[in-house]
Scaffold this motif. Structure first.
Motif, PDB file in Angstrom:
ATOM      1  N   ILE A 166       0.811  -1.223   0.000  1.00  6.44           N
ATOM      2  CA  ILE A 166       0.000   0.000   0.000  1.00  6.44           C
ATOM      3  C   ILE A 166       0.846   1.276   0.000  1.00  6.44           C
ATOM      4  CG2 ILE A 166      -1.655   1.353   1.323  1.00  6.44           C
ATOM      5  CD1 ILE A 166      -2.957  -1.167   2.196  1.00  6.44           C
ATOM      6  N   ILE A 167       1.771   1.374   0.951  1.00  2.00           N
ATOM      7  CA  ILE A 167       2.526   2.626   1.066  1.00  2.00           C
ATOM      8  C   ILE A 167       3.454   2.852  -0.130  1.00  2.00           C
ATOM      9  CG2 ILE A 167       4.201   3.879   2.481  1.00  2.00           C
ATOM     10  CD1 ILE A 167       2.614   2.840   4.904  1.00  2.00           C
ATOM     11  N   PRO A 168       4.169   1.817  -0.595  1.00  2.35           N
ATOM     12  CA  PRO A 168       4.920   2.020  -1.839  1.00  2.35           C
ATOM     13  C   PRO A 168       4.025   2.481  -2.998  1.00  2.35           C
ATOM     14  CG  PRO A 168       5.622   0.004  -0.797  1.00  2.35           C
ATOM     15  CD  PRO A 168       4.493   0.526   0.034  1.00  2.35           C
ATOM     16  N   VAL A 169       2.817   1.897  -3.090  1.00  2.00           N
ATOM     17  CA  VAL A 169       1.903   2.311  -4.161  1.00  2.00           C
ATOM     18  C   VAL A 169       1.546   3.791  -4.016  1.00  2.00           C
ATOM     19  CG1 VAL A 169      -0.491   2.068  -4.981  1.00  2.00           C
ATOM     20  CG2 VAL A 169       0.933   0.051  -4.707  1.00  2.00           C
ATOM     21  N   TRP A 170       1.294   4.237  -2.771  1.00  2.00           N
ATOM     22  CA  TRP A 170       0.989   5.663  -2.552  1.00  2.00           C
ATOM     23  C   TRP A 170       2.149   6.533  -3.005  1.00  2.00           C
ATOM     24  CZ3 TRP A 170      -0.975   5.443   3.216  1.00  2.00           C
ATOM     25  CH2 TRP A 170      -2.250   4.851   3.231  1.00  2.00           C
ATOM     26  N   MET A 171       3.359   6.159  -2.586  1.00  2.00           N
ATOM     27  CA  MET A 171       4.513   6.988  -2.928  1.00  2.00           C
ATOM     28  C   MET A 171       4.639   7.133  -4.430  1.00  2.00           C
ATOM     29  SD  MET A 171       7.459   6.094  -0.174  1.00  2.00           S
ATOM     30  CE  MET A 171       7.654   4.365  -0.332  1.00  2.00           C
ATOM     31  N   VAL A 172       4.542   5.981  -5.129  1.00  2.00           N
ATOM     32  CA  VAL A 172       4.716   6.019  -6.576  1.00  2.00           C
ATOM     33  C   VAL A 172       3.584   6.802  -7.230  1.00  2.00           C
ATOM     34  CG1 VAL A 172       4.873   4.651  -8.674  1.00  2.00           C
ATOM     35  CG2 VAL A 172       6.001   3.862  -6.603  1.00  2.00           C
ATOM     36  N   SER A 173       2.323   6.582  -6.785  1.00  2.00           N
ATOM     37  CA  SER A 173       1.265   7.272  -7.519  1.00  2.00           C
ATOM     38  C   SER A 173       1.270   8.760  -7.233  1.00  2.00           C
ATOM     39  CB  SER A 173      -0.122   6.659  -7.327  1.00  2.00           C
ATOM     40  OG  SER A 173      -0.264   6.036  -6.124  1.00  2.00           O
ATOM     41  N   ILE A 174       1.657   9.171  -6.026  1.00  2.00           N
ATOM     42  CA  ILE A 174       1.723  10.617  -5.766  1.00  2.00           C
ATOM     43  C   ILE A 174       2.775  11.262  -6.676  1.00  2.00           C
ATOM     44  CG2 ILE A 174       2.411  12.360  -4.068  1.00  2.00           C
ATOM     45  CD1 ILE A 174       1.000  10.633  -1.960  1.00  2.00           C
ATOM     46  N   CYS A 175       3.933  10.595  -6.805  1.00  2.00           N
ATOM     47  CA  CYS A 175       4.975  11.163  -7.670  1.00  2.00           C
ATOM     48  C   CYS A 175       4.519  11.234  -9.115  1.00  2.00           C
ATOM     49  CB  CYS A 175       6.252  10.333  -7.604  1.00  2.00           C
ATOM     50  SG  CYS A 175       7.056  10.434  -6.015  1.00  2.00           S
ATOM     51  N   SER A 176       3.888  10.146  -9.614  1.00  2.00           N
ATOM     52  CA  SER A 176       3.535  10.194 -11.030  1.00  2.00           C
ATOM     53  C   SER A 176       2.390  11.179 -11.261  1.00  2.00           C
ATOM     54  CB  SER A 176       3.231   8.808 -11.591  1.00  2.00           C
ATOM     55  OG  SER A 176       2.191   8.221 -10.908  1.00  2.00           O
ATOM     56  N   LEU A 177       1.494  11.318 -10.280  1.00  2.00           N
ATOM     57  CA  LEU A 177       0.435  12.327 -10.384  1.00  2.00           C
ATOM     58  C   LEU A 177       1.060  13.714 -10.470  1.00  2.00           C
ATOM     59  CD1 LEU A 177      -2.631  12.967 -10.181  1.00  2.00           C
ATOM     60  CD2 LEU A 177      -2.349  13.133  -7.726  1.00  2.00           C
ATOM     61  N   ALA A 178       2.043  13.974  -9.605  1.00  2.00           N
ATOM     62  CA  ALA A 178       2.706  15.281  -9.601  1.00  2.00           C
ATOM     63  C   ALA A 178       3.393  15.539 -10.932  1.00  2.00           C
ATOM     64  CB  ALA A 178       3.704  15.355  -8.447  1.00  2.00           C
ATOM     65  N   VAL A 179       4.078  14.528 -11.461  1.00  2.00           N
ATOM     66  CA  VAL A 179       4.761  14.709 -12.743  1.00  2.00           C
ATOM     67  C   VAL A 179       3.747  15.034 -13.846  1.00  2.00           C
ATOM     68  CG1 VAL A 179       6.030  13.492 -14.563  1.00  2.00           C
ATOM     69  CG2 VAL A 179       6.786  13.324 -12.198  1.00  2.00           C
ATOM     70  N   GLY A 180       2.632  14.291 -13.871  1.00  2.00           N
ATOM     71  CA  GLY A 180       1.611  14.533 -14.889  1.00  2.00           C
ATOM     72  C   GLY A 180       1.057  15.942 -14.798  1.00  2.00           C
ATOM     73  N   ILE A 181       0.711  16.382 -13.576  1.00  2.00           N
ATOM     74  CA  ILE A 181       0.123  17.718 -13.408  1.00  2.00           C
ATOM     75  C   ILE A 181       1.143  18.801 -13.778  1.00  2.00           C
ATOM     76  CG2 ILE A 181      -0.747  19.360 -11.705  1.00  2.00           C
ATOM     77  CD1 ILE A 181      -2.115  17.027 -10.317  1.00  2.00           C
ATOM     78  N   LEU A 182       2.383  18.662 -13.287  1.00  2.00           N
ATOM     79  CA  LEU A 182       3.406  19.672 -13.585  1.00  2.00           C
ATOM     80  C   LEU A 182       3.661  19.754 -15.082  1.00  2.00           C
ATOM     81  CD1 LEU A 182       5.965  19.198 -10.683  1.00  2.00           C
ATOM     82  CD2 LEU A 182       4.334  21.066 -11.036  1.00  2.00           C
ATOM     83  N   ALA A 183       3.726  18.575 -15.742  1.00  2.00           N
ATOM     84  CA  ALA A 183       3.970  18.589 -17.184  1.00  2.00           C
ATOM     85  C   ALA A 183       2.843  19.324 -17.896  1.00  2.00           C
ATOM     86  CB  ALA A 183       4.097  17.164 -17.715  1.00  2.00           C
ATOM     87  N   SER A 184       1.586  19.071 -17.485  1.00  2.00           N
ATOM     88  CA  SER A 184       0.492  19.702 -18.207  1.00  2.00           C
ATOM     89  C   SER A 184       0.458  21.204 -17.916  1.00  2.00           C
ATOM     90  CB  SER A 184      -0.832  19.007 -17.938  1.00  2.00           C
ATOM     91  OG  SER A 184      -1.519  19.586 -16.887  1.00  2.00           O
ATOM     92  N   LYS A 185       0.813  21.611 -16.677  1.00  3.99           N
ATOM     93  CA  LYS A 185       0.895  23.047 -16.341  1.00  3.99           C
ATOM     94  C   LYS A 185       2.001  23.712 -17.154  1.00  3.99           C
ATOM     95  CE  LYS A 185      -2.234  23.528 -13.468  1.00  3.99           C
ATOM     96  NZ  LYS A 185      -3.231  24.541 -13.604  1.00  3.99           N
TER      97      LYS A 185
END
Lengths: 193, 173
Positions: A166-185
């Motif tokens: 669970i926690i590794p999944v959270w870490m990875v998805s938060i990072c990839s979410l951040a990358v996606g949002i920053l890239a689109s911004k």
């Protein structure tokens, strides 16, 4: 696309198996794969229904709406051009919360509602707005509090600690979410509509 | 980290139940209704799963996967990616049922706690079927020009795929 991948995988397997003299094993594997699929569904059925049942309780109790209120401030950062009382704000937050809680059945209609609300202020029909792009990118990164299907699957195959991921999944998805949002911004800043 | 993770499941179950009861929801009736939805969606994916699991087991049994992994072995060893996980990394953004089929195949052959099983779990949990999601949301509005959505989403997927390998090695293996 999947038509080509699926067909290609089977054809490549047949060719490689002919070249390596593995034809019999490969054909046996086909039958076994089909059997495994049905077995998988049976093992998953109980626990999957347990989770969709629980999720429905949360949905009916108005859990999505309550959590949504907490998340409104974040929206002003993600969608700075949306008015305070734009209806899209509500549907965006509710879609995000439903995804977070793993309520896929509730998330998709809410997401489509959000897209329609965003489309209402779109001046160019047929072309996505910045807000739509950010919103869909957020949905493709799927931040989920409890990846229930995955945990059930791990349990079914005898994992010693099914929920340890669970926690590794959270870490990875938060990072990839951040990358996606920053890239689109970032792209938004460089292209003007 | 393991103990913290294992508290999450009972906490969520308890929370939903208490919350539902406080709000006077017919918890059992709701549960049954929701479980029925789960049954329907699972039954709905059985045909796709059968097709995909056949293709994946054939691909592995014929040694085609080995061949592919051999061709890509410099890349795999730099990334510390077990060859079994390679098809998942490639197909994750394209098909959800194919990903489920691959993960199941890894679990049944290598086990869920093996390096391949662990990396596959983290990868599966932290990424989404990008092309399906984009198709559903933009398709619903009839929007053809999705501008930077797909590049950004794929960049996020790539981040997720690489990080799952790294984070799995770092916290779980």
């Amino acid at each position: 696309m999947l038509n080509y991948i699926w067909g290609g995988m089977i054809l490549v397997s047949l060719i490689v198996s002919a070249l390596t003299g593995n034809v019999e094993t490969t054909v046996a594997a086909a039958a076994q794969g089909a059997g495994n699929a049905v077995e998988l569904c049976l093992t998953l059925l109980g626990i999957l229904c347990l989770w969709t049942g629980l999720a429905r309780i949360g949905e009916r109790a108005g859990f999505i709406r309550i959590l949504s209120r907490l998340l409104h401030p974040v929206l002003s950062f993600l969608f700075p051009k949306l008015d305070r009382n734009d209806p899209a704000r509500d549907s965006i937050v509710m879609n995000f919360v439903a995804n977070l809680l793993g309520m896929g059945n509730a998330a998709t209609p809410l997401g489509i509602k959000a897209m329609q609300d965003l489309h209402a202020r779109n001046k160019k029909r047929g072309v996505a707005t910045n807000e739509m792009c950010t919103f869909v990118v957020m949905n493709t990164a799927s931040l989920q509090l409890l990846p229930t299907t995955l945990i059930s699957l791990r349990q079914a195959y005898g994992s010693a600690a099914p929920s340890s991921i669970i926690i590794p999944v959270w870490m990875v998805s938060i990072c990839s979410l951040a990358v996606g949002i920053l890239a689109s911004k970032f792209i938004e800043r460089r292209t003007r509509l | 980290m393991n103990t913290l993770s294992s508290f999450a499941v009972p906490a969520v179950i308890g929370f939903f139940l208490i919350f539902g009861m406080v709000r006077r929801v017919g918890v059992y009736d709701c549960f049954v209704e929701g479980a029925k939805d789960g049954l329907q969606s699972l039954v709905g994916i059985i045909p796709a799963l059968i097709g995909l699991m056949v293709a994946i087991s054939m691909f592995r049994a014929s040694c085609a996967l080995e061949l592919l992994a051999h061709l890509l072995s410099p890349l795999l060893s730099t990334l510390h990616l077990p060859p079994d996980v390679l098809p998942l990394a490639l197909l994750r953004p394209i098909s959800g049922s194919a990903s489920t089929a691959i993960v199941t195949d890894i679990f049944s052959t290598a086990g869920p706690d093996s390096p391949a099983g662990t990396i596959a779990s983290v990868m599966m949990g932290s990424t989404e079927t990008t092309f399906y999601t984009v198709a559903v949301y933009f398709g619903a509005l009839g929007i053809k020009n999705t501008r930077h959505t797909i590049p950004c989403a794929l960049l996020a997927d790539l981040t997720g795929i690489l990080l799952s390998i790294f984070v799995s090695h770092w916290c779980l293996l």
